[in-house]
Design an enzyme around this catalytic site. Structure first.
Site, PDB file in Angstrom:
ATOM      1  N   GLY A 215       3.004  66.440  82.302  1.00 60.90           N
ATOM      2  CA  GLY A 215       3.542  67.011  83.540  1.00 60.90           C
ATOM      3  C   GLY A 215       2.558  67.020  84.678  1.00 60.90           C
ATOM      4  N   GLY A 217       0.051  68.994  87.460  1.00 62.89           N
ATOM      5  CA  GLY A 217      -0.842  70.155  87.523  1.00 62.89           C
ATOM      6  C   GLY A 217      -2.114  69.893  86.735  1.00 62.89           C
ATOM      7  N   GLY A 218      -3.077  70.818  86.863  1.00 62.64           N
ATOM      8  CA  GLY A 218      -4.405  70.616  86.281  1.00 62.64           C
ATOM      9  C   GLY A 218      -4.416  70.612  84.758  1.00 62.64           C
ATOM     10  N   GLU A 238       7.367  61.062  83.194  1.00 69.53           N
ATOM     11  CA  GLU A 238       7.941  61.020  84.542  1.00 69.53           C
ATOM     12  C   GLU A 238       6.884  60.465  85.504  1.00 69.53           C
ATOM     13  OE1 GLU A 238       9.661  64.790  85.813  1.00 69.53           O
ATOM     14  OE2 GLU A 238       8.363  64.669  87.565  1.00 69.53           O
ATOM     15  N   LYS A 361      -5.765  84.649  90.503  1.00 72.64           N
ATOM     16  CA  LYS A 361      -6.546  85.379  91.502  1.00 72.64           C
ATOM     17  C   LYS A 361      -7.707  86.157  90.868  1.00 72.64           C
ATOM     18  CE  LYS A 361      -3.646  83.896  94.588  1.00 72.64           C
ATOM     19  NZ  LYS A 361      -3.985  82.631  95.185  1.00 72.64           N
TER      20      LYS A 361
HETATM   21  N1  COA Z   1       0.758  85.322  90.787  1.00 74.13           N
HETATM   22  C1  COA Z   1       0.087  85.019  91.922  1.00 74.13           C
HETATM   23  N2  COA Z   1      -0.471  83.814  92.177  1.00 74.13           N
HETATM   24  C2  COA Z   1      -0.345  82.886  91.233  1.00 74.13           C
HETATM   25  C3  COA Z   1       0.333  83.125  90.026  1.00 74.13           C
HETATM   26  C4  COA Z   1       0.901  84.416  89.821  1.00 74.13           C
HETATM   27  N3  COA Z   1       1.568  84.691  88.703  1.00 74.13           N
HETATM   28  N4  COA Z   1       0.306  82.007  89.271  1.00 74.13           N
HETATM   29  C5  COA Z   1      -0.360  81.089  89.988  1.00 74.13           C
HETATM   30  N5  COA Z   1      -0.755  81.611  91.146  1.00 74.13           N
HETATM   31  C6  COA Z   1      -1.504  80.898  92.192  1.00 74.13           C
HETATM   32  C7  COA Z   1      -2.790  80.330  91.629  1.00 74.13           C
HETATM   33  O1  COA Z   1      -3.833  81.278  91.698  1.00 74.13           O
HETATM   34  C8  COA Z   1      -3.006  79.126  92.521  1.00 74.13           C
HETATM   35  O2  COA Z   1      -3.493  79.598  93.771  1.00 74.13           O
HETATM   36  P1  COA Z   1      -4.811  78.924  94.417  1.00 74.13           P
HETATM   37  O3  COA Z   1      -4.389  77.504  94.698  1.00 74.13           O
HETATM   38  O4  COA Z   1      -5.008  79.750  95.646  1.00 74.13           O
HETATM   39  O5  COA Z   1      -5.859  79.030  93.380  1.00 74.13           O
HETATM   40  C9  COA Z   1      -1.583  78.628  92.805  1.00 74.13           C
HETATM   41  O6  COA Z   1      -0.739  79.745  92.566  1.00 74.13           O
HETATM   42  C10 COA Z   1      -1.173  77.461  91.895  1.00 74.13           C
HETATM   43  O7  COA Z   1      -1.353  77.806  90.547  1.00 74.13           O
HETATM   44  P2  COA Z   1      -1.902  76.739  89.488  1.00 74.13           P
HETATM   45  O8  COA Z   1      -1.784  77.315  88.160  1.00 74.13           O
HETATM   46  O9  COA Z   1      -3.252  76.250  89.944  1.00 74.13           O
HETATM   47  O10 COA Z   1      -0.854  75.578  89.688  1.00 74.13           O
HETATM   48  P3  COA Z   1      -0.981  74.001  89.485  1.00 74.13           P
HETATM   49  O11 COA Z   1      -1.451  73.357  90.716  1.00 74.13           O
HETATM   50  O12 COA Z   1      -1.671  73.689  88.195  1.00 74.13           O
HETATM   51  O13 COA Z   1       0.550  73.612  89.360  1.00 74.13           O
HETATM   52  C11 COA Z   1       2.806  74.283  88.782  1.00 74.13           C
HETATM   53  C12 COA Z   1       1.324  74.268  88.417  1.00 74.13           C
HETATM   54  C13 COA Z   1       3.481  75.272  87.870  1.00 74.13           C
HETATM   55  C14 COA Z   1       3.046  74.697  90.198  1.00 74.13           C
HETATM   56  C15 COA Z   1       3.349  72.893  88.564  1.00 74.13           C
HETATM   57  O14 COA Z   1       3.068  72.538  87.280  1.00 74.13           O
HETATM   58  C16 COA Z   1       4.856  72.807  88.768  1.00 74.13           C
HETATM   59  O15 COA Z   1       5.314  72.628  89.847  1.00 74.13           O
HETATM   60  N6  COA Z   1       5.635  72.899  87.679  1.00 74.13           N
HETATM   61  C17 COA Z   1       7.079  72.741  87.735  1.00 74.13           C
HETATM   62  C18 COA Z   1       7.469  71.298  87.737  1.00 74.13           C
HETATM   63  C19 COA Z   1       7.063  70.582  86.497  1.00 74.13           C
HETATM   64  O16 COA Z   1       6.568  71.143  85.538  1.00 74.13           O
HETATM   65  N7  COA Z   1       7.309  69.286  86.466  1.00 74.13           N
HETATM   66  C20 COA Z   1       6.968  68.508  85.273  1.00 74.13           C
HETATM   67  C21 COA Z   1       7.200  67.093  85.364  1.00 74.13           C
HETATM   68  S1  COA Z   1       5.976  66.223  86.391  1.00 74.13           S
END
Ligand code: COA
Length: 431
Positions: A215, A217-218, A238, A361
């Site tokens: 997927g 993300g990191g 995908e 955070k």
């Molecule tokens: N409350 C407050 N802030 C939150 C939080 C919470 N519960 N969870 C995450 N955050 C913040 C993080 O601190 C981070 O902020 P920063 O950029 O200021 O550090 C931001 O939200 C993003 O979180 P992170 O875990 O770093 O996200 P990511 O870049 O790894 O992406 C998703 C993760 C979930 C957004 C991404 O995987 C996604 O869009 N998933 C749905 C779609 C998907 O899975 N598709 C799959 C096929 S490709």
């Protein structure tokens, strides 16, 4: 008329090509690096002369001048998924947001439940039989091309010519422009100790011979980096990124144990480095297919041992995953998460992993919560979720009771939050 003659007749300047967009049209733009920068710049320059135009896209890579709250009456972005370039307007309310499973966008477009009047896409140079390849992102673009009034392409020799359901014939195209700019490149996300720990838990549960979906993300990329010593892996995914290229180069991937399209990798869009785009060019091991093929849970689930890895932002005691919003504030979109969670649940020996750091955070917020924040968009439902992984371990939820789920999830929460979460679970009569 020969294809070469037709080619000469349909070649135009960008400023002329965008004249084929009419007021109130919806332009469907290909995903990520499939977006044509020169056409989008020309469209932006003419935005004051048009009215009511929408630009529908997943994951724009660049911010173009049309993306401007002061000109939304002229032209407005309509997101199937918010990325860094479109998040602001989604959060401030001047973008539209169209929720959908990625696999279903082609049928939503073909059934005209969402409009598609004009298509904008990058394309490889025309071949001898008159075909262009839209292999950077055939996703929903091919469906839009089948219903749109006008298909406009930006033909660039840096676009790979790929196999799969991603070809458009010169006779179907209203016009095209030529460009030679390098494609946008996106590096791998930063992988810290938390991501690495999660990656290790997941990698330990992936057997040799597994077929993988990786997927966005990191953390999904952190998993990939820990699979280089595996054998006989297959790819049915995908997004094609550099992580997968690393796996190929390590010899871990040969696709021979896949049941659906054995010997071939499948993906619907690419996002990575120039090296990745060059790897895709004329590569018989790779098929770039529309997203209703790659993400169809039935087709992907035909592969035994399908292992899918996707990230979430917040998860509640039942296992409902808020992967795409922070409360009611949108952050991304469902993308293919639900598609691949369901695909892995169908696959013999399959496992689906939802991965998340235990906190956000600087450890001030637990991402494992008794209930999702009000307004959260649920991406993966409690009925579909299975393995959930944080840096503190693995919770296996499918088939488990609500009480067992809460216990398992609190067990992988950050230790600082476990006592408080237990108290909440007691109040909710789960303990
Ligand atoms: N409350 C407050 N802030 C939150 C939080 C919470 N519960 N969870 C995450 N955050 C913040 C993080 O601190 C981070 O902020 P920063 O950029 O200021 O550090 C931001 O939200 C993003 O979180 P992170 O875990 O770093 O996200 P990511 O870049 O790894 O992406 C998703 C993760 C979930 C957004 C991404 O995987 C996604 O869009 N998933 C749905 C779609 C998907 O899975 N598709 C799959 C096929 S490709």
């Amino acid at each position: 008329m020969s294809f070469e003659q037709t080619y000469k007749e349909k070649r135009m300047a960008a400023a002329d090509a965008v004249q084929l967009v009419e007021n109130n049209d919806t332009i469907v733009v290909a995903t990520a690096v499939g977006e044509p920068p020169t056409l989008l710049i020309a469209l932006s320059e003419q935005r004051h002369a048009i009215k009511g135009v929408r630009v529908s896209q997943i994951l724009p890579i660049k911010k173009y001048a049309y993306y401007d709250p002061s000109t939304v009456e002229n032209i407005r972005h309509s997101a199937y998924f918010l990325g860094p370039a479109s998040r602001l307007g989604g959060q401030e309310g001047w973008n539209d947001f169209v929720p959908a499973n990625f696999s279903e966008l082609p049928s939503i477009i073909k059934r005209k439940q969402t409009p598609a009047d004009v298509v904008f896409s990058m394309a490889s140079p025309m071949d001898k039989k008159g075909f262009f390849s839209l292999g950077l992102a055939p996703c929903y673009t091919m469906a839009a091309a089948s219903v749109a009034r006008n298909i406009l392409l930006e033909v660039n020799p840096n676009v790979p010519c790929t196999q799969g359901g991603c070809k458009i014939h010169i006779s179907q195209v209203a016009g095209f422009i030529e460009s030679e700019d390098p494609l946008s490149e996106v590096g791998l996300p930063k992988i810290g100790p938390v991501q690495e720990a999660i990656g290790k838990y997941v990698a330990d549960l992936i057997p040799d011979g597994a077929t993988l979906q990786i997927g966005y993300g990191g953390i999904p990329d952190a998993v990939v980096m820990q699979l280089t010593h595996k054998h006989d892996l297959g790819i049915h995914t995908e997004m094609l990124g550099d992580g997968i290229l690393t796996l190929l180069e390590s010899g871990a991937v040969n696709n021979k144990r896949k049941n659906h399209n054995p010997g071939k990798m499948l993906a619907t869009f690419a996002l990575g480095s120039r090296k990745l785009y060059q790897f895709m060019n004329n590569n018989p091991m790779l098929e770039m297919q529309p997203v209703d093929i790659t993400n169809d849970p039935y087709l992907a689930g035909m592969n035994d041992n399908l292992h899918t890895i996707n990230a979430t932002l917040q998860i509640d005691f039942l296992g409902q995953c808020g992967s795409e919003s922070l409360g009611f504030t949108p952050f991304s979109g469902t993308g293919g998460q639900t598609d691949f969670v369901r695909a892995a649940n169908r696959s013999n020996g399959g496992k689906t992993f939802i991965v998340l750091p235990s906190t956000a955070k600087d450890d001030t917020i637990s991402r494992i919560v008794p209930m999702l924040s009000p307004g959260t968009h649920v991406s993966t439902s409690k009925n579909d979720v299975n393995y959930v992984v944080t840096e503190y371990g693995v919770a296996q939820l499918r088939g488990k009771s609500a009480k067992q789920r809460a216990e398992a999830l609190i067990g992988i929460a950050h230790p600082n939050f476990r006592a408080e979460l237990r108290e909440q679970a007691k109040k909710m009569r789960l303990f």
